[in-house]
Write a protein that holds these residues in place. Structure first.
Motif, short mmCIF file in Angstrom:
data_model
loop_
_atom_site.label_atom_id
_atom_site.label_comp_id
_atom_site.label_asym_id
_atom_site.label_seq_id
_atom_site.Cartn_x
_atom_site.Cartn_y
_atom_site.Cartn_z
N HIS A 21 -13.01 4.99 -8.55
CA HIS A 21 -12.92 3.51 -8.94
C HIS A 21 -11.70 2.84 -8.21
N ASN A 22 -11.62 2.43 -7.11
CA ASN A 22 -10.66 1.70 -6.68
C ASN A 22 -10.58 0.31 -7.02
N GLY A 23 -9.58 -0.58 -6.88
CA GLY A 23 -9.47 -2.04 -7.23
C GLY A 23 -8.70 -2.75 -6.42
N SER A 24 -8.93 -4.15 -6.55
CA SER A 24 -8.14 -5.03 -6.03
C SER A 24 -7.85 -6.15 -7.09
N ALA A 25 -6.57 -6.91 -6.99
CA ALA A 25 -6.00 -7.74 -7.92
C ALA A 25 -5.58 -8.95 -7.24
N PRO A 26 -5.76 -10.17 -7.75
CA PRO A 26 -5.36 -11.33 -7.15
C PRO A 26 -3.55 -11.14 -6.56
N GLY A 27 -3.65 -11.47 -5.62
CA GLY A 27 -1.96 -11.53 -5.17
C GLY A 27 -1.66 -10.38 -4.42
N GLY A 28 -2.50 -9.81 -3.69
CA GLY A 28 -2.15 -8.92 -2.84
C GLY A 28 -2.02 -7.25 -3.12
N TYR A 29 -2.53 -7.04 -4.45
CA TYR A 29 -2.49 -5.55 -4.65
C TYR A 29 -3.91 -4.96 -4.81
N GLY A 30 -3.86 -3.59 -3.96
CA GLY A 30 -4.99 -2.92 -4.17
C GLY A 30 -4.57 -1.44 -4.75
N ALA A 31 -5.54 -0.91 -5.22
CA ALA A 31 -5.36 0.48 -5.77
C ALA A 31 -6.48 1.49 -5.54
N LEU A 32 -6.18 2.73 -4.87
CA LEU A 32 -6.99 3.79 -4.81
C LEU A 32 -7.08 4.77 -6.07
N MET A 33 -8.04 5.22 -6.62
CA MET A 33 -8.08 6.26 -7.47
C MET A 33 -9.30 7.40 -7.25
N ASN A 52 11.66 0.41 0.98
CA ASN A 52 10.50 1.16 0.99
C ASN A 52 9.77 0.65 -0.33
N PRO A 53 8.50 0.77 -0.66
CA PRO A 53 7.89 0.67 -1.95
C PRO A 53 8.31 1.76 -2.81
N PRO A 54 8.87 1.66 -4.00
CA PRO A 54 9.13 2.49 -4.74
C PRO A 54 8.02 3.63 -5.08
N THR A 55 8.15 4.68 -4.89
CA THR A 55 7.08 6.08 -5.17
C THR A 55 6.62 6.01 -6.55
N ASN A 56 7.68 5.46 -7.52
CA ASN A 56 7.39 5.47 -8.90
C ASN A 56 6.80 4.07 -9.62
N GLY A 57 6.52 3.31 -8.51
CA GLY A 57 6.40 1.76 -8.68
C GLY A 57 5.03 1.50 -9.57
N ARG A 58 5.15 0.66 -10.23
CA ARG A 58 4.23 0.00 -11.03
C ARG A 58 3.45 -1.04 -10.26
N PHE A 59 2.08 -1.27 -10.65
CA PHE A 59 1.29 -2.02 -9.59
C PHE A 59 0.05 -2.57 -10.41
N ARG A 60 -0.50 -3.61 -9.84
CA ARG A 60 -1.70 -4.28 -10.49
C ARG A 60 -2.88 -3.28 -10.01
N VAL A 61 -3.85 -2.89 -10.90
CA VAL A 61 -4.59 -1.76 -10.59
C VAL A 61 -5.96 -2.46 -10.30
N GLY A 62 -6.12 -3.73 -10.69
CA GLY A 62 -7.52 -4.40 -10.56
C GLY A 62 -8.52 -3.73 -10.96
N SER A 63 -9.74 -3.32 -10.68
CA SER A 63 -11.01 -3.05 -11.17
C SER A 63 -10.71 -1.38 -11.51
N SER A 64 -10.01 -0.59 -11.14
CA SER A 64 -9.80 0.63 -11.79
C SER A 64 -9.42 0.61 -13.20
N THR A 65 -9.31 -0.66 -13.77
CA THR A 65 -9.19 -0.99 -15.24
C THR A 65 -10.59 -0.31 -15.72
N LYS A 66 -11.81 -0.82 -15.02
CA LYS A 66 -12.92 -0.39 -15.59
C LYS A 66 -13.23 0.87 -16.04
N THR A 67 -12.66 1.77 -15.36
CA THR A 67 -12.78 3.46 -15.74
C THR A 67 -12.11 3.39 -16.97
#
Length: 396
Positions: free
Chosen positions: A316-328, A60-75
């Motif tokens: 502020h959610n985000g998506s990054a190239p290469g299939g990563y998405g973030a919800l915040m 499974n995806p690690p629950t403490n995993g790191r990921f590309r947050v895309g536009s959540s960066t803007k906040t």
């Protein structure tokens, strides 16, 4: 693809959240490779994941995993800029051009306009409303073939300035990554330090965000992480490429950061509870521009009304190239938060259908977490799904 569910909890003993387990599993069933999610509310903290961390594997995806947050960066970037405003080092309604004379910016463009996307600057990853105007490659085969290229932030801004402005500064609203790259360069000019250093000193270290970084041109995601994939058509055939390793400099300060669900929770809770900005600037941040449409966008975040059953949430959610998405997401007091990461995979589903499916699942998830599952008004703030499954819009 495995659809097994792995759930960990840090709630009170014996407390289960089957509704949250079901909610994240629904994203995997819809065609996403994996999802990890963290919810903090009056019942405690719940952490879980579903799907797989890598195609062809069962873990499974690690629950403490790191990921590309895309536009959540803007906040994060908006928060640093507003801290400088609070310190009197820059004024919210002062022109940006005088601080960055090398670009010849329209002198009417202010700091506020950059943060709220009313500058009119062309989006260097492309414009898609209503007609498509090509920008630098951010999706598809062209991006995959160039994903290790290093871009300088000045290069991104000059490319955007080579295109006609979308409108006169301050007269309309249009989401543009260019705004935040310019904002970061302004932060650097005002402080004399790289934006990543200001971010570290002002937010990451004080809050103990050890899993968060502005990576520059670093290709790898440090620490545990799920893999990201780009699915695109080439000569009429669908291809799926593992693009976990990529150069994030294309989205300098607009979508380049790496983080974790725990760090996003800590940051967004601290921001909304008033620990990072004075009250008057937090109010400015949360005041949406009247022309921002469904996104209801203020200064680096969006405001969403969930109705009587849920009240208001900020995000502020985000998506990054290469299939990563973030919800915040967070309530205005910072007490209840939802943070998550999704990864795209090889599901044989039309991208348009996946976008529609995601929008519905996101609405259900938000209502489950913030409205106790009650159906409130369908506030369709712009959905964000992992890049590569949709055209490159402003939330890359």
């Amino acid at each position: 693809m495995s659809e097994s569910l792995h759930t960990t909890r840090t709630t009170e003993a014996g407390q289960d959240r089957p509704e949250l387990e079901k909610a994240i599993q629904a994203f995997v069933d819809a065609g996403f490779a994996g999802m990890q999610m963290r919810v903090n509310d009056e019942r405690g903290e719940w952490v879980g994941s579903a799907g797989v961390r890598k195609l062809g594997a069962s873990a499974n995806p690690p629950t403490n995993g790191r990921f590309r947050v895309g536009s959540s960066t803007k906040t994060f970037v908006a928060t640093v800029m507003l801290q400088l405003v609070a310190e009197g080092k820059v004024e919210l309604d002062s022109p940006a051009a005088g601080r960055l004379p090398q670009f010849g910016l329209d002198p009417r463009i202010t700091v506020r306009m950059l943060l709220q996307h009313t500058s009119g600057l062309f989006n260097y990853t492309g414009e898609h409303h209503p007609e498509v105007e090509t920008g630098l490659p951010a999706v598809g085969k062209e991006w995959v073939d160039n994903r290790f290229r290093t871009y300088q932030p000045e290069e991104l801004v000059r490319f955007a300035l080579s295109k006609p402005a979308r409108f006169e500064p301050g007269t309309e609203w249009s989401y543009s990554n260019t705004n935040y790259t310019v904002a970061a360069l302004l932060i650097e000019q005002v402080t004399g330090r790289p934006y990543a250093e200001e971010l570290r000193q002002r937010i990451l270290e004080p809050l103990g965000l050890r899993g968060t970084v502005a990576p520059g041109a670093q290709l790898d995601i440090p620490g545990p992480h799920a893999h990201g994939y780009s699915r695109y058509q080439d000569a009429g055939q669908w291809k799926v490429v593992d693009v976990t390793r990529q150069n994030p400099s294309l989205l300098y300060a607009a979508g380049d950061m790496i983080s974790t669900t725990d760090d996003l929770h800590t940051f967004f809770s601290a921001l909304n509870s008033g620990k990072l900005l004075p009250a008057w600037l937090l109010t400015e941040m949360r005041t949406p521009h009247p022309r921002s449409g469904a996104l209801v966008y203020g200064l680096g975040l969006s405001v969403q009304d969930l109705g009587p059953s849920g009240g208001t949430v900020l995000h502020h959610n985000g998506s990054a190239p290469g299939g990563y998405g973030a919800l915040m997401y967070s309530t205005p007091d910072g007490r209840n938060t939802l943070t998550a990461s999704l990864t795209g995979g090889d599901a044989a589903i039309d991208p348009i259908d996946l976008i529609k499916e995601f929008a519905g699942l996101q609405d259900k998830l938000i209502k489950e977490v913030f409205c106790n599952g009650q159906a409130g008004p369908s506030s369709h703030n712009r959905s964000t799904i992992p890049s590569g499954t949709k055209p490159a819009e402003g939330d890359a």
